[in-house]
Design an enzyme around this catalytic site. Structure first.
Site, short mmCIF file in Angstrom:
data_model
loop_
_atom_site.label_atom_id
_atom_site.label_comp_id
_atom_site.label_asym_id
_atom_site.label_seq_id
_atom_site.Cartn_x
_atom_site.Cartn_y
_atom_site.Cartn_z
N GLY A 7 -48.32 -4.69 -11.03
CA GLY A 7 -48.56 -4.19 -12.39
C GLY A 7 -49.92 -3.55 -12.59
N GLY A 10 -51.06 -0.56 -15.03
CA GLY A 10 -51.20 -0.84 -16.46
C GLY A 10 -52.66 -1.05 -16.83
N ASP A 37 -46.11 -1.36 -8.50
CA ASP A 37 -45.90 -1.11 -9.93
C ASP A 37 -44.65 -0.24 -10.10
OD1 ASP A 37 -48.03 -1.17 -12.61
OD2 ASP A 37 -46.24 0.10 -12.71
N LYS A 38 -43.86 -0.59 -11.09
CA LYS A 38 -42.62 0.14 -11.36
C LYS A 38 -42.85 1.46 -12.09
CE LYS A 38 -38.17 -0.74 -13.65
NZ LYS A 38 -37.48 -1.65 -14.59
N THR A 125 -50.80 -15.51 -20.82
CA THR A 125 -51.38 -15.19 -22.13
C THR A 125 -51.48 -16.43 -23.02
OG1 THR A 125 -50.87 -14.05 -24.21
CG2 THR A 125 -49.03 -14.48 -22.79
N ASP A 126 -52.41 -16.39 -23.95
CA ASP A 126 -52.53 -17.50 -24.91
C ASP A 126 -51.34 -17.55 -25.87
OD1 ASP A 126 -53.11 -15.22 -26.43
OD2 ASP A 126 -54.92 -16.06 -27.35
N GLU A 127 -50.56 -16.44 -25.92
CA GLU A 127 -49.44 -16.40 -26.88
C GLU A 127 -48.37 -17.44 -26.55
OE1 GLU A 127 -48.22 -12.61 -28.35
OE2 GLU A 127 -50.07 -11.65 -27.70
N TYR A 149 -41.52 -11.96 -26.40
CA TYR A 149 -42.56 -11.72 -25.38
C TYR A 149 -43.21 -13.03 -24.96
CZ TYR A 149 -47.28 -10.83 -23.59
OH TYR A 149 -48.43 -10.87 -22.84
N LYS A 153 -43.13 -15.08 -21.33
CA LYS A 153 -44.34 -15.44 -20.57
C LYS A 153 -44.39 -16.96 -20.36
CE LYS A 153 -47.24 -13.10 -19.25
NZ LYS A 153 -47.43 -12.31 -18.01
N ASN A 179 -56.86 -8.66 -25.26
CA ASN A 179 -57.84 -7.81 -24.57
C ASN A 179 -58.00 -6.47 -25.29
OD1 ASN A 179 -57.72 -8.31 -20.98
ND2 ASN A 179 -57.41 -9.82 -22.57
N ASN A 248 -57.09 -9.10 -38.50
CA ASN A 248 -56.74 -7.70 -38.25
C ASN A 248 -57.41 -6.77 -39.27
OD1 ASN A 248 -55.23 -8.46 -36.07
ND2 ASN A 248 -53.24 -8.28 -37.09
N GLY A 274 -41.89 -12.93 -37.11
CA GLY A 274 -42.42 -13.99 -36.24
C GLY A 274 -43.91 -13.84 -35.99
N HIS A 275 -44.63 -13.19 -36.93
CA HIS A 275 -46.03 -12.86 -36.70
C HIS A 275 -46.90 -14.12 -36.69
CE1 HIS A 275 -49.17 -9.45 -37.56
NE2 HIS A 275 -49.31 -10.02 -36.39
P1 NAD Z 1 -49.44 -3.20 -19.52
O1 NAD Z 1 -48.16 -3.11 -20.30
O2 NAD Z 1 -50.54 -2.25 -19.83
O3 NAD Z 1 -49.11 -3.03 -17.97
C1 NAD Z 1 -48.01 -3.64 -17.35
C2 NAD Z 1 -47.79 -2.97 -16.00
O4 NAD Z 1 -46.69 -3.64 -15.35
C3 NAD Z 1 -47.40 -1.50 -16.11
O5 NAD Z 1 -48.15 -0.75 -15.17
C4 NAD Z 1 -45.92 -1.48 -15.78
O6 NAD Z 1 -45.49 -0.27 -15.16
C5 NAD Z 1 -45.81 -2.67 -14.82
N1 NAD Z 1 -44.45 -3.23 -14.78
C6 NAD Z 1 -43.66 -3.55 -15.85
N2 NAD Z 1 -42.48 -4.03 -15.39
C7 NAD Z 1 -42.54 -4.02 -14.04
C8 NAD Z 1 -41.63 -4.40 -13.01
N3 NAD Z 1 -40.41 -4.87 -13.31
N4 NAD Z 1 -42.02 -4.28 -11.72
C9 NAD Z 1 -43.26 -3.79 -11.42
N5 NAD Z 1 -44.15 -3.40 -12.35
C10 NAD Z 1 -43.79 -3.52 -13.64
O7 NAD Z 1 -49.90 -4.71 -19.67
P2 NAD Z 1 -51.37 -5.32 -19.70
O8 NAD Z 1 -51.86 -5.33 -21.10
O9 NAD Z 1 -52.19 -4.67 -18.63
O10 NAD Z 1 -51.06 -6.83 -19.30
C11 NAD Z 1 -51.08 -7.24 -17.92
C12 NAD Z 1 -50.77 -8.72 -17.85
O11 NAD Z 1 -51.73 -9.46 -18.62
C13 NAD Z 1 -49.40 -9.11 -18.43
O12 NAD Z 1 -48.83 -10.09 -17.61
C14 NAD Z 1 -49.72 -9.65 -19.82
O13 NAD Z 1 -48.75 -10.60 -20.22
C15 NAD Z 1 -51.07 -10.29 -19.56
N6 NAD Z 1 -51.97 -10.39 -20.74
C16 NAD Z 1 -52.21 -9.29 -21.51
C17 NAD Z 1 -53.10 -9.40 -22.59
C18 NAD Z 1 -53.44 -8.19 -23.45
O14 NAD Z 1 -54.13 -8.35 -24.46
N7 NAD Z 1 -53.02 -6.98 -23.10
C19 NAD Z 1 -53.71 -10.61 -22.89
C20 NAD Z 1 -53.43 -11.73 -22.07
C21 NAD Z 1 -52.56 -11.58 -20.99
#
Ligand code: NAD
Length: 328
Positions: A7, A10, A37-38, A125-127, A149, A153, A179, A248, A274-275
């Site tokens: 991933g 992302g 990454d997909k 995630t903390d969620e 979501y 997780k 983040n 917010n 569900g907010h």
């Molecule tokens: P993002 O949506 O920006 O990126 C996700 C990436 O995963 C993308 O590049 C997507 O192409 C890839 N992906 C999705 N499905 C896939 C699959 N089946 N196979 C391979 N790749 C796949 O997400 P992010 O914000 O960078 O979050 C990354 C991780 O951190 C996640 O696990 C998320 O739960 C966790 N997280 C995010 C936050 C936040 O605030 N964004 C906070 C805490 C934890």
């Protein structure tokens, strides 16, 4: 040292890989990195250095076990970021969230087990904890997710726990707060508001805007993940937070100020289903055990992020307005 990162096209995974390849993590300066990454709508090839000598990019799905079994041998560690990550999308279409976040994570762990990879960090995630009215979550708090979501997780965290308990995998889980930073998809609150304001448009604020989130700069999150990869204990969960709790509405006002807009730029919209009202993390475990401390102040980090979006319309405009595939 060879590290496979899922991933990483992302937002957060790409920050982790860019920092890793630029020598930002002591002891890992020579790491060879494979990104899997997909390239869903959220993945963008332009988030990673195109021709870096120590980077291999593989377009593929974590739900494809034969591919993982082919790819994983020879790697020392897996850092697992890949997920469907946007709460609003999970409310409209939860199936992909369960498929990727639960099923895909199980595949990643199964492939780690079968191919003998020595270390895994599962990024969560903390969620997963739900919502908390007072106080802060420690790692032993019950998992009470409220959105599809968060539930997917939480499911992935429990699958990860089972691979530690059952198979003894050398695995740690991180749970981070919200983040922000550069390269975040403009569907998420902070970049959505910044880019709308840069385009002279209104920003859609859910409900009364009193929902509280704890914010952390992506660079601090990634440093926490790296500490856990390097020094975290197997079978342990580590919260990563920053202590920056903001409603917010407060975030919206700060962004209006930074971008020279006023109240009239706010458009109130019906609250999200569900907010969760409030997120708050107790991060004393990672601080005391691994010496973690966030380095970026929220005020500076947010101002830098606004400047990054101001300076990089060539990155976010195609992503936001649908020509993203051209940017892969
Ligand atoms: P993002 O949506 O920006 O990126 C996700 C990436 O995963 C993308 O590049 C997507 O192409 C890839 N992906 C999705 N499905 C896939 C699959 N089946 N196979 C391979 N790749 C796949 O997400 P992010 O914000 O960078 O979050 C990354 C991780 O951190 C996640 O696990 C998320 O739960 C966790 N997280 C995010 C936050 C936040 O605030 N964004 C906070 C805490 C934890």
């Amino acid at each position: 040292m060879r590290i496979l990162v899922t991933g990483a096209a992302g937002f957060i995974g790409s920050h982790y890989v860019r920092t890793l390849l630029s020598g930002g993590y002591p002891g890992f300066e020579d790491a060879e990195v494979t990104v899997l990454d997909k390239l869903t709508y959220a993945g963008n090839r332009a988030n990673l250095p195109a021709e870096h000598q120590r980077l291999s990019f593989v377009e593929g799905d974590i739900c494809d076990l034969p591919l993982l079994l082919e790819l994983f041998p020879g790697h020392d560690a897996v850092v697992h970021f890949a997920a469907e990550s946007h709460v609003d999308r999970s409310i409209e279409a939860a199936a992909d969230f369960v498929r990727t976040n639960v099923g895909g994570t199980q595949n990643v762990l199964e492939a780690v087990l079968r191919t003998g990879v020595e270390r895994v960090v599962h990024v969560s995630t903390d969620e997963v904890y739900g919502s908390i009215a007072e106080g802060s979550w420690t790692e032993t708090w019950p998992l009470e997710p409220n959105t599809p979501y968060a539930a997917s997780k939480a499911g992935s965290d429990l699958v990860a726990r089972s691979y530690f308990k059952t198979h003894g995998l050398n695995l740690s889980i991180t749970r981070c707060s919200n983040n922000y930073g550069p390269y975040q998809h403009p569907e998420k609150l902070i970049p959505l508001f910044i880019t709308n304001l840069l385009e002279g448009r209104q920003v859609p604020l859910y409900g009364d805007g009193k929902n509280i989130r704890e914010w952390l700069h992506v660079d601090d999150h990634c440093r926490g993940i790296q500490l856990v990869l390097d020094k975290g204990r197997a079978g342990e969960v580590y919260n990563i937070g920053g202590g920056n709790e903001r409603t917010n509405l407060e975030i919206t006002h700060t962004l209006l100020d930074l971008l020279g807009a006023d109240e009239s730029a706010i458009r109130r919209v019906a609250d999200r289903k569900g907010h969760d009202l409030r997120y708050s993390i107790d991060e004393s475990k990672i601080q005391q055990e691994l010496g973690y401390a966030p380095l970026t102040s929220f005020e500076q980090g947010l101002a830098d992020t606004v400047n990054w979006y101001r300076d990089n319309p060539g990155w976010w405009k195609p992503v936001k307005h649908g020509a993203q595939s051209a940017a892969r």
